[in-house]
Write an enzyme that holds these catalytic residues in place. Structure first.
Site, short mmCIF file in Angstrom:
data_model
loop_
_atom_site.label_atom_id
_atom_site.label_comp_id
_atom_site.label_asym_id
_atom_site.label_seq_id
_atom_site.Cartn_x
_atom_site.Cartn_y
_atom_site.Cartn_z
CG ASN A 3 -8.23 42.22 14.04
OD1 ASN A 3 -7.10 41.75 13.88
ND2 ASN A 3 -9.28 41.49 14.39
CD GLU B 129 -13.98 39.49 22.03
OE1 GLU B 129 -13.14 39.49 22.95
OE2 GLU B 129 -14.47 40.52 21.54
CE LYS C 166 -21.59 47.59 18.61
NZ LYS C 166 -21.40 46.22 18.05
#
Lengths: 443, 443
Positions: free
Chosen positions: A19, A194, A209
């Site tokens: 993507n 997912e 993160k």
């Protein structure tokens, strides 16, 4: 205006054509004149590294290659954009690119959270740039504000909703009263989760993160292993009911905090867990697949950054910003900010971190129970801020015990864990339903 | 770690010792070790330019000077931080600094909005940096995200609350029902409005910031003169009542927009005015002295930046970020982003800008009035979205006409102005109370 004939173009290799990669390739082509003007030289796509070379990939066949090594080694490639994930083979490709003096742009949070030092050193040795804005919170500028805008300030705390999948699930649970399983199933059906949702729902993605944010906020190398992590799989619809009664909602938070003890010694805490957040807190209204990061700094006060944290186009926006900066440095000289780890603060173990807690338990419905429960908190100096007790009825409408919800003032994880163990051992407590933290209050 | 003995320090001159200047000087001293580690060399304060040299200024007397020219010319000054305001003498001092090859950090929005080109050219000629993050929205990183993070994206629109004084006044009016005069008086008493509030309440300050934002968002030189501007002095408590009834509040917005016509030609609109904003819009809940900027870009989608837009410490945070970047460039080589004006888009006059409108008028309370009013909108193809009519009573409780509030779909300023003129000429319309725009809806 740039005279395209006079200047050497900047050669770009894109690794990965999912993507994000497809969108990056599209923008490089569609915005070529603008990008050239902003960089001072045209950007030229030298090739796209893919696992499957085929003529249905939306990119001219001549640009595709499955030989990533050869692509990143080409003399006419100046910047490598890594969008392959996961840690390998991305790590190998990035190191190969840096060793050859190419600048690198990556969106790979898992890699950046485990190999920061290694990659930063390779970039340093090569005098090349390593940009990774897209690794945290997609399109939302967070890395650059922390490394540059706040470079002269002292960051105290970073708290964010940095995983879209879990925020989508928790927002749905808050809104519809659904339980975790059905909210996850809905998220999967709609493409928000997912097939194997482990990385998201167990907090691994948010922890990566958090490690990146803590590293740059506190000028200290923090890796994913340093991050305390709890996922959202045990959050129940009953927790949302209790949260609502307390004027809160539940969010998966990534928190990076500068912990300063009474002697002025500083440590870094990085942690990810679902927490109750008061409805009036700015993070409480960040719903669906959106991300937001709140930064508190000594001089700046509280800042919030909000936007789309995932998706092809938003992530491509962040990648393109980094690509333009890396290319501009090639043309005009200079380098982007390098790794800053001078502070080398130690990591504070979770047991030492004081937070507020919410504990929900089922108890026998008889006199003296609340007092026994409260005593266990008191013994460990965990101060109680609020208690709610309600009777429960079984399927036939008969009374079958009570539920007690306790909200504490700040206590350390260690003291709270001991308290919960002791509560579980009490005869009058039939089950501990959940233990969640409460964040975002002033107490 | 940096070896302070081995590297040449970076010399800094600070011009101006108000709230922001004092805080900048304080941070330079208090955070010296951190700043040195982040820059790669110690930051040394060479002097502070002030109008009044005295020993009560909180800075050692030896550092103070009223000879700004001499200070910015010193060989051991590498970066000049300009915090004097207003346009002059700041302009002269900055030009003098740049001509001598010093990098400049400024928080001066009025200057940046009128002299951008001149200052940018001087910086370019000197190969020096010109940073101005603090000129817009205080501590909130906006300039850097627009110039760097979104450097590879196409910005469509920037809309922000960028003036704390007017936002404080409008928030108070919304909350307490106060009229403009008393809300302004309260703001003055509390230090949120200056003795002469013209620059804030007439929108000059916001217009300067809109010019800066439009310049960097659209790679086009936009000056304060290019910005259409209306202040908040005519906003009434009746407008807030109507806004509330329409599910809105009223905010002073700075809007920068890429206008693309049917032939694909692009123009830039920059404008400042009070507008109705739906309560569910993220800017509606930005209250008090806070600022927020919403950026919409092609790939990134909608981003929001929120924080403290004014005040000594927050503004100093932005200044310090720029100072560290400018100093780092001195030590490590390279330069920050330069002026980007390649797009050279023309400015779209306000008459061409389609927005939605809210028109409030007093009318005679008799049959046929609404039809006459509606006809004037229809004649000019201004389509009506919503009408509210209510009877009014005088002090004795007697009916004394009616108030009609009309909300339109998108119409150009030109068509709406004509309509309003025609309405004012109607016998049945006794007065036009207010004409405000409605922003932030999807229609």
């Amino acid at each position: 205006m740039v005279n395209d004939n006079a200047v050497k173009p900047v050669g770009v290799a894109v690794l990965g054509l999912g993507n994000v990669g497809s969108e990056v390739v599209r923008i490089i082509e569609a915005s070529a004149p603008d990008l050239a003007a902003r960089i001072g030289a045209p950007l030229e796509l030298r090739g796209v590294g893919v696992r499957r070379v085929a003529d249905d990939r939306g990119v001219p066949l001549g640009l595709l290659t499955d030989d990533v090594d050869a692509l990143v080694s080409r003399d006419d490639v100046d910047v490598v954009v890594e969008l392959m994930g996961p840690v390998e083979p991305a790590r190998k490709a990035i190191l190969a690119a840096l060793e050859r003096g190419k600048s690198v742009v990556t969106a790979n949070k898992a890699l950046m959270a485990v190999s920061t030092g290694e990659l930063a050193q390779a970039a340093e040795a090569a005098h090349a740039d390593l940009y990774f804005e897209a690794a945290v919170a997609g399109a939302i500028p967070v890395i650059r504000p922390l490394t540059q805008s706040l470079a002269g300030d002292t960051v105290l705390r970073v708290a964010g909703i940095v995983n879209g999948t879990t925020n989508y699930i928790l927002s749905a649970m808050a809104e519809t009263g659904a339980d975790y399983g059905s909210a996850l199933a809905d998220a999967s059906a709609l493409g928000y989760a997912e097939a194997d949702p482990t990385a998201d729902v167990e907090g691994f993605d948010a922890a990566a993160k958090a490690a990146i944010l803590a590293s740059i906020a506190f000028h200290t190398r923090v890796t994913a292993d340093d991050v305390y992590r709890e996922g959202i799989t045990k959050v129940s619809s009953a927790d949302f009911d209790s949260a609502k009664a307390l004027g809160c909602t539940i969010k998966l938070l990534a928190i990076c905090e500068r912990i300063i003890n009474d002697e002025g010694q500083q440590r870094v805490s990085a942690r990810v867990y679902p927490a109750l957040v008061p409805l009036e807190h700015p993070l409480a209204s960040v719903n669906g697949a959106f991300n937001a990061v709140v930064v508190e700094a000594e001089a700046a006060g509280r800042l919030m950054f909000y936007g789309q944290g995932a998706g092809g186009a938003p992530t491509a926006s962040a990648v393109m910003g980094d690509l333009v900066m890396a290319a501009r440095n090639r043309v005009q000289g200079g380098r982007g900010p390098r790794e800053s780890k001078y502070a080398e603060l130690p990591i504070a173990p979770i047991g030492f971190i004081p937070t507020r807690y919410y504990v929900s338990m089922n108890v026998a419905d008889r006199p003296g129970v609340l007092s026994s429960v409260a005593a266990e908190f008191g013994k460990r100096e965990v101060s109680i801020a609020e208690v709610r007790q309600e009777g429960m009825v079984d399927d036939e409408g008969l009374r079958c015990g009570a539920r007690i919800v306790v909200v504490t003032h700040r206590a350390t994880d260690a003291a709270l864990s001991e308290t919960v163990e002791a509560l579980a051992d009490l005869d009058v407590v039939s089950s501990i339903n959940s233990v969640l933290r409460l964040e975002g209050t002033n107490e």
